[in-house]
Design a protein around this motif. Structure first.
Motif, PDB file in Angstrom:
ATOM      1  N   ALA A 453      81.357  71.283  14.526  1.00 10.02           N
ATOM      2  CA  ALA A 453      81.752  71.384  13.315  1.00 10.02           C
ATOM      3  C   ALA A 453      82.776  70.155  13.056  1.00 10.02           C
ATOM      4  CB  ALA A 453      83.091  72.683  12.788  1.00 10.02           C
ATOM      5  N   LEU A 454      83.946  69.625  13.271  1.00 12.67           N
ATOM      6  CA  LEU A 454      84.054  68.045  13.268  1.00 12.67           C
ATOM      7  C   LEU A 454      82.912  67.294  12.582  1.00 12.67           C
ATOM      8  CD1 LEU A 454      86.775  67.028  13.182  1.00 12.67           C
ATOM      9  CD2 LEU A 454      86.575  65.332  14.791  1.00 12.67           C
ATOM     10  N   PRO A 455      83.560  66.510  11.104  1.00 11.33           N
ATOM     11  CA  PRO A 455      82.924  65.724  10.302  1.00 11.33           C
ATOM     12  C   PRO A 455      81.991  64.329  10.790  1.00 11.33           C
ATOM     13  CG  PRO A 455      84.468  65.554   9.334  1.00 11.33           C
ATOM     14  CD  PRO A 455      84.701  66.873   9.782  1.00 11.33           C
ATOM     15  N   PRO A 456      81.546  63.813  10.896  1.00 10.42           N
ATOM     16  CA  PRO A 456      80.828  62.270  11.622  1.00 10.42           C
ATOM     17  C   PRO A 456      81.657  61.837  10.851  1.00 10.42           C
ATOM     18  CG  PRO A 456      79.013  63.574  10.268  1.00 10.42           C
ATOM     19  CD  PRO A 456      79.821  64.739   9.955  1.00 10.42           C
ATOM     20  N   GLY A 457      82.199  60.754  11.822  1.00 14.87           N
ATOM     21  CA  GLY A 457      83.786  60.151  11.346  1.00 14.87           C
ATOM     22  C   GLY A 457      84.848  60.430  11.274  1.00 14.87           C
ATOM     23  N   GLY A 458      84.954  62.115  11.960  1.00 19.17           N
ATOM     24  CA  GLY A 458      86.108  63.258  12.663  1.00 19.17           C
ATOM     25  C   GLY A 458      86.695  62.486  13.499  1.00 19.17           C
ATOM     26  N   VAL A 459      88.245  62.450  13.160  1.00 13.72           N
ATOM     27  CA  VAL A 459      88.739  61.484  14.642  1.00 13.72           C
ATOM     28  C   VAL A 459      89.234  62.541  15.758  1.00 13.72           C
ATOM     29  CG1 VAL A 459      90.244  59.884  15.800  1.00 13.72           C
ATOM     30  CG2 VAL A 459      89.013  59.686  14.342  1.00 13.72           C
ATOM     31  N   PHE A 460      88.856  62.876  16.597  1.00 16.41           N
ATOM     32  CA  PHE A 460      89.817  64.017  18.123  1.00 16.41           C
ATOM     33  C   PHE A 460      90.300  62.680  18.853  1.00 16.41           C
ATOM     34  CE2 PHE A 460      85.824  63.077  19.912  1.00 16.41           C
ATOM     35  CZ  PHE A 460      85.605  63.190  20.807  1.00 16.41           C
ATOM     36  N   GLY A 461      91.705  63.946  19.690  1.00 18.02           N
ATOM     37  CA  GLY A 461      92.395  63.934  20.761  1.00 18.02           C
ATOM     38  C   GLY A 461      92.699  65.403  20.963  1.00 18.02           C
ATOM     39  N   VAL A 462      92.270  65.129  22.570  1.00 16.71           N
ATOM     40  CA  VAL A 462      92.425  66.674  23.095  1.00 16.71           C
ATOM     41  C   VAL A 462      93.072  66.665  24.364  1.00 16.71           C
ATOM     42  CG1 VAL A 462      90.441  67.954  21.124  1.00 16.71           C
ATOM     43  CG2 VAL A 462      89.538  67.154  23.839  1.00 16.71           C
ATOM     44  N   VAL A 463      93.714  67.774  24.541  1.00 18.54           N
ATOM     45  CA  VAL A 463      94.204  67.773  25.662  1.00 18.54           C
ATOM     46  C   VAL A 463      93.601  68.714  26.549  1.00 18.54           C
ATOM     47  CG1 VAL A 463      96.186  68.177  27.436  1.00 18.54           C
ATOM     48  CG2 VAL A 463      96.756  66.754  25.621  1.00 18.54           C
ATOM     49  N   MET A 464      93.290  68.930  27.999  1.00 16.67           N
ATOM     50  CA  MET A 464      92.132  69.712  27.982  1.00 16.67           C
ATOM     51  C   MET A 464      92.430  69.938  29.599  1.00 16.67           C
ATOM     52  SD  MET A 464      90.062  70.884  25.696  1.00 16.67           S
ATOM     53  CE  MET A 464      88.960  71.644  26.388  1.00 16.67           C
ATOM     54  N   PRO A 465      92.194  71.450  30.608  1.00 14.12           N
ATOM     55  CA  PRO A 465      91.896  71.802  32.042  1.00 14.12           C
ATOM     56  C   PRO A 465      91.145  70.145  31.979  1.00 14.12           C
ATOM     57  CG  PRO A 465      91.265  73.403  30.689  1.00 14.12           C
ATOM     58  CD  PRO A 465      91.777  72.202  29.718  1.00 14.12           C
ATOM     59  N   GLN A 466      91.240  69.838  33.933  1.00 13.98           N
ATOM     60  CA  GLN A 466      90.394  68.699  33.811  1.00 13.98           C
ATOM     61  C   GLN A 466      89.108  69.211  34.413  1.00 13.98           C
ATOM     62  OE1 GLN A 466      91.685  65.924  37.789  1.00 13.98           O
ATOM     63  NE2 GLN A 466      92.951  65.834  36.226  1.00 13.98           N
ATOM     64  N   GLY A 467      89.309  70.556  34.400  1.00 12.74           N
ATOM     65  CA  GLY A 467      87.467  71.281  35.446  1.00 12.74           C
ATOM     66  C   GLY A 467      86.343  70.642  33.921  1.00 12.74           C
ATOM     67  N   VAL A 468      87.305  70.505  32.724  1.00 12.59           N
ATOM     68  CA  VAL A 468      86.246  70.091  31.473  1.00 12.59           C
ATOM     69  C   VAL A 468      85.085  68.869  31.621  1.00 12.59           C
ATOM     70  CG1 VAL A 468      87.449  68.693  29.788  1.00 12.59           C
ATOM     71  CG2 VAL A 468      86.390  69.740  29.448  1.00 12.59           C
ATOM     72  N   LEU A 469      85.710  67.964  32.323  1.00 10.10           N
ATOM     73  CA  LEU A 469      85.076  66.207  33.032  1.00 10.10           C
ATOM     74  C   LEU A 469      84.536  66.542  34.450  1.00 10.10           C
ATOM     75  CD1 LEU A 469      88.337  64.093  33.473  1.00 10.10           C
ATOM     76  CD2 LEU A 469      87.070  64.706  31.770  1.00 10.10           C
ATOM     77  N   HIS A 470      83.826  67.904  35.117  1.00  9.00           N
ATOM     78  CA  HIS A 470      82.865  68.370  35.863  1.00  9.00           C
ATOM     79  C   HIS A 470      82.605  69.294  35.701  1.00  9.00           C
ATOM     80  CE1 HIS A 470      85.669  70.243  38.848  1.00  9.00           C
ATOM     81  NE2 HIS A 470      86.809  68.848  38.109  1.00  9.00           N
TER      82      HIS A 470
END
Length: 863
Positions: A453-470
């Protein structure tokens, strides 16, 4: 004529000349029980964050005077001692590095350091704002501000805890509903808000009587734009609230408290719900809301780092287009930080217009009413003296369209969502509402809904559980990130980042891509467990490197995990995998106690039809013998999963499933010639071919290569069967087999001699030499370049290696920096070489000469 004595009054014109005038200068500023003559701030609100310098007097003891300024949060203090000026740096550990300026040189001192002492320069350095050119001031300790905020937060937490508990005790049985508890928290936080606003000198609160409950609630209600500005509970609650108000009024001075200090309340304050009926009996009358809602407050140091890294991307949007959304905002840590950046870069001078600009560009959603109260209070403190009309929406972000609508309207998405999985009841509720979750974990679901839903050019910074990487459930998220976004940074943290949670964490930062452009290079950072204090105190990372984003999109199942020692694993990328030569299985699992119906399935003595088995890896066993064995009833009706127990009596290597330590040495592999049954706390490795050597397999699994692999790819968790199948194992020739088996036999013989020795000195030295020889033979099998082998072995420097029969804490002596392969380092030829002789040479010779010779020998070897 002697120069006039140096006093705060004589320094005032110079301090003003540095830029501290109007709202940037506080006179007789209250700090605890003391008053500081002058304090310079970057601007309002006056707090730990905006404090830049202090001017104080000293009666001979300049250090003591500087010490009195530590809790201000300003990184420097000017101490007037009469005849000289002392310029002190203020660190988290106290005053340090004083510089003395005679009275005759005061004018020149301020001319020379006017720019360094300006509020803009100090504030930029404190907040790690980007500067052009980059500058680091000698007196700025970036660990001071978070340390002071933490102390203030901990003190405030004790007081608030006591006030909530005291009010709850006085109300007793009158607390019967969720609304009652919400009113209880609201009462304490409104009393706290009145005290904070009073001591920060906000208009309409300067002359308030904090014990006059009606007046407190009327004024706070007006400030919060809350029409229900009346004390809750009516007459029945009034005596208890009056007592609570008297207690809050007598707390210490809070004028210096920043919004970030309140963050500690969110994660550590008493926030237990009171279940009723059966739930009350089950929990003992309380339930931890922290666990239920997945609360893990984002450390202010991490928030500051993320905003500093993201701001160059945010600046690509005009000030008018900048809008921030924080789902599951909790205490609004990200919104408060974003407010400061928006305010400092909007160039709106009028305070009322600036407040309106900020209010229109910050939006948070939070389900917990306690957190909503705290979020409003934090935003109010961060924008003193303006009122509280902040759009913190008390809502469930997983209800249909909530995330999609809010994310589509923002240009900066900041989030630290709950890491917990959905409960069955929650999944049912959302399905009935028309928006059932697509995945198990709340954090991944949040990202799944918000990112597209984030528009093009939208910036994000999110803190996630490490499992999201793999992990598998996050695969679609990773594919979207690599296909639709430009990642600017991935930061990976050990499980001691949060105060009250033990999750391993990954921070993802980037921007939704505009058009088709080549993916950029991103920064990959990591903080290991032992490096967490350095990160929290000095924002120091354990490791960091630049990586092309395209690296992660190379496979059909993309991963965003970049392990430590990536050069080693890249070098071994084309080596055959362990699955080609070994069958790998997890051990068996018994049914649960209820399913077993009280049947006995384990015995310390042999029974007919039962089999020998090993259940626990927690025993302190060595790598030369199995842990303590028992007898088990392995009948199919007792097992949930038979696992490796389907094959018994076949020789195998048994390996602990969970790591034996959090450090790099985490494996203990044992040869099991009998082929007993092992529980799911172990993995079993059996040669896939009769020609494969059990001892070679055992030596490899105990080696630094296998331990480094488990450490780098698994973090604190278990190394999974599928990960071991992908473990690199070069083809083993007959010659290599003979060498490794010979070294293994020598090691096992040395251990046996040491175990049976009695009253003999240093019996473990031969064990260590034999272990080094065994590791060296395994490393020869891998044939790493000397630089990469040294990189691999340096991972274990100073780390205890458990269960090997000797004290083992590393491979190389500290003074040796050359890239010498281990098999050469322990060889006789090396001992006779120039470098080896100088390393061990200890004659009666000048130490400086010996050190020079060792350096020369090392340099020669490196060349």
């Amino acid at each position: 004529m002697p120069p006039p004595a140096i006093t705060p009054a004589t320094l005032l014109p110079f301090v003003k000349g540095c830029g501290y005038t109007g709202p940037r200068l506080a006179v007789d500023y209250a700090l605890g029980r003391a008053k500081l003559p002058f304090v310079g701030f970057y601007g309002q609100p006056w707090d730990v964050r905006s404090a830049c310098l202090a001017v104080v007097s000293a009666d001979g003891d300049g250090r003591a005077a500087a010490e009195s300024c530590v809790d201000l949060g300003a990184p420097t203090a000017l101490v007037c001692t009469g005849d000289v000026l002392e310029w002190w740096a203020i660190s988290a550990c106290g005053p340090r590095d004083p510089r003395t300026i005679p009275a005759t040189q005061i004018d020149g001192f301020f001319r020379e350091h006017k720019d360094d002492l300006s509020p803009e320069a100090i504030y930029r350095a404190k907040m790690r704002r980007p500067t052009r050119p980059a500058q680091q001031m000698w007196f700025v300790d970036i660990g001071l501000m978070p340390a002071v905020e933490r102390r203030l937060g901990e003190t405030l937490c004790r007081w608030v805890d006591g006030a909530i508990q005291g009010l709850a005790d006085r109300l007793g049985g009158q607390l019967r509903s969720t609304k009652n508890y919400a009113d209880l928290y609201k009462t304490v936080f409104w009393l706290l808000a009145a005290k904070l606003l009073n001591e920060k000198g906000v208009e309409n609160f300067r002359r308030i009587d904090l014990t006059n409950v009606d007046d407190v609630f009327r004024r706070v209600g007006r400030h919060y734009a809350d029409v229900e500005g009346i004390p809750p509970g009516g007459r029945a609650w009034r005596p208890a609230i009056d007592e609570a108000a008297r207690g809050v009024a007598h707390w210490g001075h809070l004028g210096n408290t920043s919004a970030e200090s309140l963050a500690y309340l969110y994660e550590t304050a008493l926030i237990d719900a009171q279940p009723k009926g059966k739930a009350a009996k089950k929990t003992g009358g309380s339930r931890d809301i922290r666990k239920q809602l997945g609360i893990h407050s984002t450390p202010p140091m991490l928030v500051d780092h993320m905003l500093a890294q993201l701001w160059p991307l945010v600046e690509q949007h005009t000030p008018d287009a900048r809008r921030v959304f924080e789902p599951a905002c909790g205490h609004a840590g990200f919104l408060v930080a974003a407010m400061r950046w928006l305010r400092d870069f909007c160039e709106i001078q009028d305070g009322t217009a600036r407040h309106r600009y900020l209010r229109e560009r910050l939006h948070g959603v939070e389900i917990d009413p306690f957190a909503c109260e705290l979020a409003k209070l934090q935003l109010t403190l961060a924008d003193v003296p303006h009122g509280n009309s902040w759009p913190i929406e008390e809502a469930d972000m997983f209800m249909p369209r909530v995330l999609k609508k809010a994310a589509s309207m923002c240009t900066l998405l900041l989030a630290n969502p709950p890491f917990e999985p959905f409960t069955p009841a929650q999944r049912s509720k959302y399905r009935q509402a028309g928006g059932g979750p697509a995945v198990q974990t709340k954090a991944v679901e949040m990202l799944t809904r918000a990112l597209p839903a984030l528009p093009p050019g939208g910036v994000f910074g999110v803190v996630m559980p490490q499992g999201v990487l793999h992990d598998r459930e996050s695969q679609s998220v990773r594919e979207f990130l690599l296909r639709e976004c430009d990642l600017s940074e991935i930061a990976v943290f050990a499980d001691n980042l949060f105060e009250k949670s033990d999750h391993e964490v990954a921070v993802l930062m980037g921007v939704r891509r505009k058009g088709k452009v080549a993916p950029p290079t991103l920064r990959y950072r990591r903080v290991r467990e032992r490096g967490m204090p350095a990160f929290k105190e000095q924002l120091a990372f354990s490791s960091e490197r630049e990586v092309p984003q395209a690296r992660f999109a190379a496979s059909a199942d993309p991963t965003l995990l970049l392990p430590d020692l990536h050069e080693v694993w890249d070098y071994l990328g084309n080596v055959p995998r362990l699955q080609a030569v070994a069958i790998i299985q997890k051990g068996f699992e018994f049914l649960g106690e209820d399913a077993l119906g009280g049947s006995e399935v384990v015995s310390n003595t042999r029974r007919p039809g039962w089999v020998k088995g090993v259940l626990r890896a927690a025993d302190d066993y060595g790598i030369w013998k199995l842990p303590k064995s028992v007898w088990i009833d392995a009948a199919g009706g007792n097992l949930r999963r038979p696992g490796a127990a389907t094959v018994l009596g076949t020789p195998q290597v048994v390996l602990n499933y969970a790591p034996v330590a959090r450090d790099p040495w985490r494996l203990k592999a044992v040869i099991d010639e009998e082929g007993v049954a092992v529980s799911s706390r172990f993995l079993v490795f059996r040669p896939a071919s009769p020609r494969a050597s059990l001892r070679v397999l055992w030596a490899v699994l105990n080696s630094p290569v296998a331990n480094a692999y488990a450490y780098c790819f698994s973090g604190k968790r278990e190394t999974l069967v599928r990960e071991w199948r992908a473990f690199p194992l070069p083809a083993v020739t007959p010659e290599t087999t003979l060498r490794i088996e010979g070294a293994a036999a020598a090691y096992l013989a040395a251990v046996e001699r040491a175990q049976t020795a009695f009253m003999q000195p240093d019996v473990t030295a031969p064990v260590r030499r034999a272990l080094l020889a065994l590791d060296a033979e395994v490393l020869r099998l891998y044939d790493l370049p000397p630089r990469l082998e040294r990189q691999l072995l340096d991972l274990f420097a100073g780390v205890e290696r458990k269960g090997v029969g000797c004290d083992f804490r590393g491979y190389y002596p500290p003074e040796l920096t050359a890239f010498v392969p281990l098999h050469e380092l322990i060889s006789e030829d090396y001992a006779r070489s120039t470098l080896g002789r100088f390393r061990d040479y200890k004659p009666e010779t000048d130490e400086d000469v010996l050190a020079a010779l060792r350096r020369a020998a090392t340099a020669y070897a490196e060349e």
